[in-house]
Scaffold this motif. Structure first.
Motif, PDB file in Angstrom:
ATOM      1  N   TYR A 122       0.827  -1.206   0.000  1.00 63.38           N
ATOM      2  CA  TYR A 122       0.000   0.000   0.000  1.00 63.38           C
ATOM      3  C   TYR A 122       0.863   1.259   0.000  1.00 63.38           C
ATOM      4  O   TYR A 122       0.469   2.295  -0.556  1.00 63.38           O
ATOM      5  N   SER A 123       2.025   1.182   0.621  1.00 71.10           N
ATOM      6  CA  SER A 123       2.889   2.359   0.713  1.00 71.10           C
ATOM      7  C   SER A 123       3.290   2.866  -0.666  1.00 71.10           C
ATOM      8  O   SER A 123       3.118   4.048  -0.980  1.00 71.10           O
ATOM      9  N   VAL A 124       3.818   1.970  -1.495  1.00 68.58           N
ATOM     10  CA  VAL A 124       4.323   2.411  -2.800  1.00 68.58           C
ATOM     11  C   VAL A 124       3.172   2.743  -3.747  1.00 68.58           C
ATOM     12  O   VAL A 124       3.261   3.672  -4.559  1.00 68.58           O
ATOM     13  N   VAL A 125       2.059   2.006  -3.646  1.00 64.22           N
ATOM     14  CA  VAL A 125       0.910   2.297  -4.514  1.00 64.22           C
ATOM     15  C   VAL A 125       0.313   3.656  -4.165  1.00 64.22           C
ATOM     16  O   VAL A 125       0.028   4.482  -5.046  1.00 64.22           O
ATOM     17  N   LEU A 126       0.126   3.912  -2.871  1.00 66.52           N
ATOM     18  CA  LEU A 126      -0.439   5.193  -2.454  1.00 66.52           C
ATOM     19  C   LEU A 126       0.514   6.344  -2.774  1.00 66.52           C
ATOM     20  O   LEU A 126       0.074   7.441  -3.133  1.00 66.52           O
ATOM     21  N   ALA A 127       1.826   6.110  -2.633  1.00 64.24           N
ATOM     22  CA  ALA A 127       2.793   7.158  -2.969  1.00 64.24           C
ATOM     23  C   ALA A 127       2.717   7.516  -4.442  1.00 64.24           C
ATOM     24  O   ALA A 127       2.738   8.694  -4.818  1.00 64.24           O
ATOM     25  N   GLY A 128       2.629   6.512  -5.300  1.00 65.06           N
ATOM     26  CA  GLY A 128       2.539   6.769  -6.730  1.00 65.06           C
ATOM     27  C   GLY A 128       1.236   7.438  -7.123  1.00 65.06           C
ATOM     28  O   GLY A 128       1.218   8.372  -7.929  1.00 65.06           O
ATOM     29  N   SER A 130      -0.940   9.187  -5.094  1.00 65.33           N
ATOM     30  CA  SER A 130      -1.167  10.501  -4.484  1.00 65.33           C
ATOM     31  C   SER A 130      -0.275  11.582  -5.078  1.00 65.33           C
ATOM     32  O   SER A 130      -0.583  12.773  -4.952  1.00 65.33           O
ATOM     33  N   SER A 131       0.831  11.215  -5.722  1.00 64.99           N
ATOM     34  CA  SER A 131       1.729  12.214  -6.312  1.00 64.99           C
ATOM     35  C   SER A 131       1.118  12.905  -7.520  1.00 64.99           C
ATOM     36  O   SER A 131       1.578  13.978  -7.924  1.00 64.99           O
ATOM     37  N   ASN A 132       0.080  12.280  -8.124  1.00 66.77           N
ATOM     38  CA  ASN A 132      -0.576  12.870  -9.301  1.00 66.77           C
ATOM     39  C   ASN A 132       0.441  13.145 -10.405  1.00 66.77           C
ATOM     40  O   ASN A 132       0.431  14.195 -11.036  1.00 66.77           O
ATOM     41  N   ASN A 133       1.315  12.170 -10.596  1.00 66.96           N
ATOM     42  CA  ASN A 133       2.395  12.267 -11.571  1.00 66.96           C
ATOM     43  C   ASN A 133       2.430  10.952 -12.335  1.00 66.96           C
ATOM     44  O   ASN A 133       2.428   9.877 -11.726  1.00 66.96           O
ATOM     45  N   LYS A 134       2.472  11.017 -13.660  1.00 70.35           N
ATOM     46  CA  LYS A 134       2.342   9.779 -14.437  1.00 70.35           C
ATOM     47  C   LYS A 134       3.531   8.839 -14.221  1.00 70.35           C
ATOM     48  O   LYS A 134       3.354   7.612 -14.198  1.00 70.35           O
ATOM     49  N   TYR A 135       4.731   9.394 -14.034  1.00 70.10           N
ATOM     50  CA  TYR A 135       5.881   8.529 -13.787  1.00 70.10           C
ATOM     51  C   TYR A 135       5.783   7.868 -12.414  1.00 70.10           C
ATOM     52  O   TYR A 135       6.107   6.692 -12.241  1.00 70.10           O
ATOM     53  N   ALA A 136       5.339   8.626 -11.412  1.00 67.29           N
ATOM     54  CA  ALA A 136       5.152   8.055 -10.080  1.00 67.29           C
ATOM     55  C   ALA A 136       4.059   6.981 -10.105  1.00 67.29           C
ATOM     56  O   ALA A 136       4.196   5.934  -9.460  1.00 67.29           O
ATOM     57  N   LEU A 137       2.980   7.233 -10.845  1.00 64.93           N
ATOM     58  CA  LEU A 137       1.896   6.259 -10.924  1.00 64.93           C
ATOM     59  C   LEU A 137       2.370   4.976 -11.609  1.00 64.93           C
ATOM     60  O   LEU A 137       2.036   3.864 -11.161  1.00 64.93           O
ATOM     61  N   LEU A 138       3.136   5.108 -12.680  1.00 65.66           N
ATOM     62  CA  LEU A 138       3.686   3.921 -13.345  1.00 65.66           C
ATOM     63  C   LEU A 138       4.578   3.128 -12.392  1.00 65.66           C
ATOM     64  O   LEU A 138       4.533   1.896 -12.349  1.00 65.66           O
ATOM     65  N   GLY A 139       5.395   3.846 -11.618  1.00 61.65           N
ATOM     66  CA  GLY A 139       6.251   3.171 -10.641  1.00 61.65           C
ATOM     67  C   GLY A 139       5.427   2.456  -9.581  1.00 61.65           C
ATOM     68  O   GLY A 139       5.760   1.335  -9.180  1.00 61.65           O
ATOM     69  N   GLY A 140       4.356   3.101  -9.113  1.00 59.12           N
ATOM     70  CA  GLY A 140       3.504   2.471  -8.117  1.00 59.12           C
ATOM     71  C   GLY A 140       2.811   1.230  -8.655  1.00 59.12           C
ATOM     72  O   GLY A 140       2.701   0.212  -7.953  1.00 59.12           O
ATOM     73  N   MET A 141       2.334   1.286  -9.897  1.00 61.44           N
ATOM     74  CA  MET A 141       1.679   0.120 -10.489  1.00 61.44           C
ATOM     75  C   MET A 141       2.674  -1.015 -10.709  1.00 61.44           C
ATOM     76  O   MET A 141       2.361  -2.191 -10.490  1.00 61.44           O
ATOM     77  N   ARG A 142       3.860  -0.677 -11.151  1.00 61.48           N
ATOM     78  CA  ARG A 142       4.912  -1.701 -11.285  1.00 61.48           C
ATOM     79  C   ARG A 142       5.201  -2.351  -9.941  1.00 61.48           C
ATOM     80  O   ARG A 142       5.339  -3.570  -9.833  1.00 61.48           O
ATOM     81  N   ALA A 143       5.327  -1.512  -8.916  1.00 65.40           N
ATOM     82  CA  ALA A 143       5.645  -2.024  -7.582  1.00 65.40           C
ATOM     83  C   ALA A 143       4.546  -2.960  -7.090  1.00 65.40           C
ATOM     84  O   ALA A 143       4.836  -4.012  -6.496  1.00 65.40           O
TER      85      ALA A 143
END
Length: 320
Positions: A122-128, A130-143
């Motif tokens: 949940y930590s990495v998914v929520l971080a990606g 909540s950042s509202n950034n496409k690169y962060a979201l991609l990283g969170g989904m990968r994680a």
């Protein structure tokens, strides 16, 4: 008074010990990478560069703690706390010596650890998110995909150990290795657990959630200051946790000749941390689809085979 003071002392020392190991591991990694790559490494701050850890900590503390205006601020703030606490709580059920452990006698200690590792997703998914950034979201989904997948293989790999020891208690598993470490009969499970541990902690060569040549810094792209520092410490604490689990599940925990139990535990964990660092220096990063295919097409059948063979051997030895 003593029955109250002792548990508090164990908890405090364990927490600060984990924080200290995570901080020193950052320095150890940079020095060892320098050795492996034939360069000095950090050697300017203090004698032999030993104060680099203090310098890094001070830099993190005094960096601007910026929150992007486009972020979901409550979730953005709580994400690194979840990840750090999930790793920290896992150390509570890891027995370090026969008498030292916060809750080493917990009869479902192994299940508790897997529960906390699941919470860490949940930590990495929520971080990606909540950042509202496409690169962060991609990283969170990968994680999320990577961590959930490799938790399956990690859980299946330790079933052979649980079957051999007859308990989910980590202390009972260590005691069952008095005469023979489980690394010998469970060598296949140990290798699978090691590979899954690398993927769970996002370490090279499996650092796809923060692949810098593809998605910037991944799920923590927008983080700075101590919020980034918590992700940073959680990664190195995760490496220490993975090393401690391999030590307790497969390498006999504190068992060993001549030296005190704590020294044996510390030596095994230290060598495993060094091995993690060596992997970072030695191996290239595969593609993300290769990692996922390797897990589901190779590690899953091997972990099921390990359970099947272990069960057959236990039944044969029991004369069934």
């Amino acid at each position: 008074m003593m029955p109250i003071v002792w548990p508090i002392l164990v908890i405090v020392v364990t927490v600060f010990g984990v924080l200290g190991v995570a901080a020193v591991s950052t320095m150890l990694e940079r020095r060892l990478l320098g050795v492996f790559q034939d360069r000095p490494g950090p050697n300017r701050v203090g004698p032999f560069g030993l104060f680099q850890v203090i310098a890094d900590a001070m830099k993190m503390l005094f960096k601007q703690d910026w929150i992007p205006p486009f972020a979901d601020k409550p979730v953005f703030l709580v994400a690194p706390i979840i990840g750090f606490l999930a790793v920290l709580l896992c150390f509570g059920v890891v027995p370090i010596t026969p008498i030292w452990g916060v809750a080493g006698e917990l009869n479902v200690g192994l299940l508790f650890i897997f529960g906390m590792l699941g919470l860490g997703v949940y930590s990495v998914v929520l971080a990606g998110w909540s950042s509202n950034n496409k690169y962060a979201l991609l990283g969170g989904m990968r994680a999320a995909a990577q961590m959930i997948s490799y938790e399956v293989f990690m859980g299946l790999s330790v079933m052979g150990v649980v079957m051999a020891a007859g308990s989910f208690s980590i202390r009972d598993i260590v005691e069952a290795q008095t005469h023979c470490w489980f690394i010998i009969p469970q060598c296949l499970g140990a290798v699978i657990f090691l590979l899954a541990g690398i993927a769970e902690t996002h370490r090279l060569p499996f650092d796809f959630p923060e692949g810098e040549n593809e998605i910037g810094a991944g799920f923590h792209t927008e983080y700075s200051g101590m919020k980034f520092g918590m992700f940073y410490l959680a990664e190195y604490a995760g490496v220490a946790l993975s090393s401690a689990l391999i030590t307790t599940l497969y390498l006999g925990g504190w068992h060993g000749p001549f030296l005190p139990p704590f020294l044996w535990f510390a030596i095994k964990v230290f060598l495993l941390i060094c091995f993690y660092i060596l992997l970072r220096a030695a191996l290239p990063r595969p593609r993300y689809d290769q990692l996922m295919s390797f897990g589901w097409k190779v590690l899953l059948p091997l972990s099921l085979l390990n359970i099947l063979v272990t069960g057959a051997v236990i039944l044969l030895r029991a004369g069934v």
